[in-house]
Design a protein around this motif. Structure first.
Motif, short mmCIF file in Angstrom:
data_model
loop_
_atom_site.label_atom_id
_atom_site.label_comp_id
_atom_site.label_asym_id
_atom_site.label_seq_id
_atom_site.Cartn_x
_atom_site.Cartn_y
_atom_site.Cartn_z
N GLY A 174 0.81 -1.22 0.00
CA GLY A 174 0.00 0.00 0.00
C GLY A 174 0.84 1.26 0.00
N LEU A 175 2.10 1.15 -0.38
CA LEU A 175 2.97 2.33 -0.37
C LEU A 175 3.07 2.98 -1.75
CD1 LEU A 175 5.95 1.06 1.84
CD2 LEU A 175 3.91 2.32 2.52
N GLU A 230 -6.39 1.93 8.62
CA GLU A 230 -5.41 1.64 9.67
C GLU A 230 -5.63 0.25 10.26
OE1 GLU A 230 -2.84 3.83 10.21
OE2 GLU A 230 -3.80 4.79 8.50
N ARG A 231 -6.89 -0.21 10.25
CA ARG A 231 -7.17 -1.54 10.76
C ARG A 231 -6.46 -2.60 9.91
NH1 ARG A 231 -12.01 -2.78 13.74
NH2 ARG A 231 -12.60 -0.65 13.27
N ARG A 239 -3.76 -1.93 8.07
CA ARG A 239 -2.34 -1.67 8.32
C ARG A 239 -1.85 -2.45 9.55
NH1 ARG A 239 1.28 -0.72 5.43
NH2 ARG A 239 0.25 0.80 4.13
N ALA A 240 -2.76 -2.57 10.56
CA ALA A 240 -2.39 -3.26 11.80
C ALA A 240 -2.21 -4.76 11.58
CB ALA A 240 -3.43 -3.00 12.87
N VAL A 249 6.03 -5.23 7.94
CA VAL A 249 6.95 -4.94 6.84
C VAL A 249 8.38 -4.96 7.36
CG1 VAL A 249 7.70 -3.21 5.17
CG2 VAL A 249 5.26 -3.50 5.64
N TYR A 260 7.39 0.90 21.91
CA TYR A 260 6.65 2.02 21.32
C TYR A 260 5.90 1.56 20.08
CZ TYR A 260 5.66 6.21 18.67
OH TYR A 260 5.00 7.17 17.94
N GLN A 261 6.59 0.85 19.19
CA GLN A 261 5.92 0.35 17.98
C GLN A 261 4.76 -0.55 18.36
OE1 GLN A 261 6.42 0.78 14.56
NE2 GLN A 261 7.63 2.54 15.16
N SER A 265 2.95 -0.50 20.99
CA SER A 265 1.82 0.21 21.61
C SER A 265 0.85 0.73 20.56
CB SER A 265 2.35 1.37 22.48
OG SER A 265 2.80 2.43 21.67
N LEU A 266 1.34 1.00 19.36
CA LEU A 266 0.45 1.51 18.32
C LEU A 266 -0.52 0.44 17.80
CD1 LEU A 266 3.01 3.79 16.52
CD2 LEU A 266 0.82 4.55 17.44
N TYR A 267 -0.20 -0.82 18.08
CA TYR A 267 -1.07 -1.91 17.63
C TYR A 267 -2.12 -2.27 18.67
CZ TYR A 267 2.17 -2.62 13.79
OH TYR A 267 2.94 -2.45 12.67
N PRO A 288 -4.59 -0.73 20.14
CA PRO A 288 -6.01 -0.44 19.89
C PRO A 288 -6.66 -1.39 18.87
CG PRO A 288 -4.70 1.57 19.76
CD PRO A 288 -3.74 0.42 19.81
N PHE A 289 -5.85 -2.17 18.16
CA PHE A 289 -6.39 -3.04 17.12
C PHE A 289 -6.45 -4.50 17.58
CE2 PHE A 289 -4.57 0.69 15.20
CZ PHE A 289 -5.61 1.11 14.37
N ILE A 341 10.45 -5.83 15.00
CA ILE A 341 9.51 -4.72 14.81
C ILE A 341 8.45 -5.10 13.79
CG2 ILE A 341 9.28 -2.33 14.04
CD1 ILE A 341 12.06 -1.78 15.09
#
Lengths: 286, 318
Positions: free
Chosen positions: B59-60, B80-81, B83-84, B88, B107-108, B110-112, B114-115, B158
């Motif tokens: 998707g880039l 974003e759902r 993307r989660a 990559v 940190y990386q 933590s962004l996941y 919510p999904f 990651i």
């Protein structure tokens, strides 16, 4: 559905703040700390050296006039911090990393804004703390002083970081970021930080008043200096309404334009682009 | 496997994909599928269009034409759902050099968070993941202090931290020395098994593809030229065996479909004088090189490589 999106938004804010705190710690530890302290210390030394230079008759000295302008200048420097960090993060792939992570870009931007705002607050504290010990003639006891300081600072942070994000999206490399620094520094030079703008040719003074740097300095002077000091300003007043309008307009323009330009920029990031940029950078070095 | 496995027939479905940069066509009519749980390797020489293909799937990058579905959505319009659910791992990252290893991974991750769903808790436990990639000791080091091999292992961690259902590896071993490369293969095999994800990997290295792939898709000059398991490819596209010998001191070599029959005829014709006889079975490597050569010079046949003139000693000598 709505619960999820609220959760995601909370996640973005939380992640952004933690990114900001982590990067802030990096910026103020070890060798980085020396670079951070350099300009505030140079500013303090300069203030100290001019503490006996009279200005405008009536017993005022130049350090009193310059101090608020210098604070305004440090807020304006946030613009350059945004440009430099965007360029660096694009070159090393940090922005691409954000792009391939869910909500990574908004979290990244929140984090940058937190970190750069906090960095600027630290600059202001480093300058203002010692300066209060030897700069005379400030008028900090008035009820409006710190209120004015706060709203000028807030509008200034939003306006300059918004502009910085737009400029940072338009340049494609660290080298480009270097070029952008020059006009910004020139702008600071003509914006009445070090001497009243009325001393400059009219067209230069007029041009300076289009940009936020002058108004940041003026707003800071109106917050920290006594009413009588307004005599040195254009029209002999602090022009608070004009200050709010110009800074507010730049803030709104930044808030509207930055997301559009940033989105256009980040949409182009991909592995092969980052690799190609590195290739070019290596060729320049080699 | 996953809740989605029931609904979606393939993790990735590519049909008639085309990509052109101005006049230059990079992908011409690429079609293939990736199935749940498999490790698919997209193999091809540099410039074949592998990275373009992968970046479109991630998707880039926007494509010029064709249908692409990844995890049930068009990656060009994914949210974003989506993307989660995707991880990559690129060739070589240099990002976040000032961060500490564990700090960055957490940190990386933590962004996941919510999904996460009930059946798909996200992210993976950071310390377990660090242990799996062998970076527990380095967890408090700055990222820029890692060696090249350690940095790649962090990149794998990651890529996996959000518990992706699909992971892209784009030339992940480029620039690694042979030992680091072997370690990396071992890691990818183990970690993808342990942390369970479908894998699409690109490489220009056939040995790497044979090591890791459940299935290989060969891309050359913007086209898919072969698609199958290692064995299938060997059977389907492998060409002739190579026979080498000396006759009265001069070296010879010949590519032939049936080495046994050829050797029998050779020895019958010359009762004496033949020595140093050597038969090399056709390998997938020969087939791959043949395919690549053919794709790069469209006039030559797929077996161009097998038709070397055996009678010129200069060409025959090793």
């Amino acid at each position: 559905m709505s619960l999820t999106s609220i959760g995601a938004r909370g996640g973005i804010a939380h992640a952004g703040v933690s990114q900001g705190v982590i990067e802030l710690r990096q910026a103020f530890t070890g060798a980085e700390l020396i670079g951070q302290l350099l300009w505030p210390l140079v500013t303090l030394v300069a203030l100290f050296l001019v503490r006996d230079v009279p200005i405008g008759g009536g017993g005022a000295t130049l350090d009193t006039y310059i101090l608020p302008g210098a604070l305004g200048m440090f807020v304006a420097l946030g613009m350059l911090l945004v440009v430099q960090q965007l360029a660096a993060d694009r070159e090393d792939g940090s922005l691409l990393r954000a792009r391939i992570t869910p909500n990574g870009i908004p979290a990244y931007l929140v984090g940058k804004s937190v970190q750069i705002s906090a960095t600027i607050l630290a600059y202001l504290a480093i300058v203002l703390g010692p300066a209060l010990l030897f700069v005379d003639g400030l008028a900090l006891g008035r009820p409006g002083s710190w209120l004015t300081f706060a709203w000028v600072l807030l509008l200034g942070l939003i306006a300059t970081q918004g502009i910085g994000a737009v400029l940072g999206s338009l340049v494609s490399s660290s080298r480009g970021a270097g070029y952008v620094s020059l006009p910004v520094l020139a702008l600071i030079a003509i914006s009445g930080v070090f001497a009243p703008i009325s001393a400059l040719p009219a067209w230069v003074a007029g041009a300076a008043q289009v940009f936020p740097v002058y108004w940041l300095g003026l707003g800071m002077r109106s917050a920290l200096l006594p009413e009588s000091a307004a005599a040195l300003e254009v029209g002999g007043t602090w022009r608070p309404v004009e200050t709010a309008v110009v800074l507010g307009a730049w803030a709104v323009a930044g808030l509207v334009a930055a997301p559009v330009v940033l989105r256009r920029m980040t949409r182009k990031e991909s592995g092969s682009r980052v690799a190609a940029r590195r290739e070019r950078a290596l060729q320049r070095v080699g | 496997m996953t809740e989605a496995a029931v609904r979606e027939p393939a993790v990735i479905a590519v049909d008639g994909l085309r990509m052109a940069y101005g006049e230059r066509e990079v992908l011409r009519d690429v079609s293939f599928e990736v199935r749940w749980g498999e490790v698919l390797v997209l193999l091809g020489p540099n410039g074949a269009g592998k990275s373009s293909t992968v970046e479109i799937l991630e998707g880039l990058r926007m494509r010029s034409a064709g249908h692409v579905t990844v995890l049930g959505l068009d990656p060009a319009h994914a949210d974003e759902r989506w993307r989660a659910r995707v991880g990559v791992v690129l060739q070589s990252w240099r990002d976040h050099a000032k961060w500490r290893v564990r700090e960055l991974l957490a940190y990386q991750g933590s962004l996941y968070a919510p999904f996460a769903t009930e059946r798909m808790p996200r992210p993976w436990d950071v310390d377990a993941l660090l242990a799996a990639v062998g970076l527990t000791e380095q967890s408090e080091q700055r990222v820029r202090a890692l060696s090249g091999g350690q940095r790649r292992r962090l990149d794998v961690a990651i890529g996996l931290v959000g518990r992706p259902e699909l992971v892209f590896f784009d030339e992940p071993t480029a620039g690694l020395d042979p030992e680091a490369r072997r370690d990396f293969h071992e890691l990818v095999r183990r970690v993808t098994r342990e942390f369970g994800a479908t894998v699409l990997m690109t490489t220009h290295d056939l040995a790497e593809a044979e090591q890791l792939a459940d299935r290989i898709v060969i891309l050359a000059d913007g086209r898919i030229v072969a698609d199958g398991t290692t064995d299938e490819l060997a059977r389907r596209i492998v060409g002739d065996d190579e026979v080498r010998w000396s006759f009265e001191g001069r070296p010879f070599a010949r590519h032939v479909p049936d080495a046994t029959a050829f050797v029998r005829r050779l020895l019958l014709r010359h009762e004496q004088g033949v020595s140093d006889l050597e038969v090399r079975r056709a390998s997938l490597e020969d087939a791959y090189l043949g395919i690549v050569r053919a794709a790069e010079s469209p006039d030559a046949g797929v077996r161009a490589g097998a038709e070397a003139d055996a009678h010129d000693p200069a060409e025959v000598g090793r």
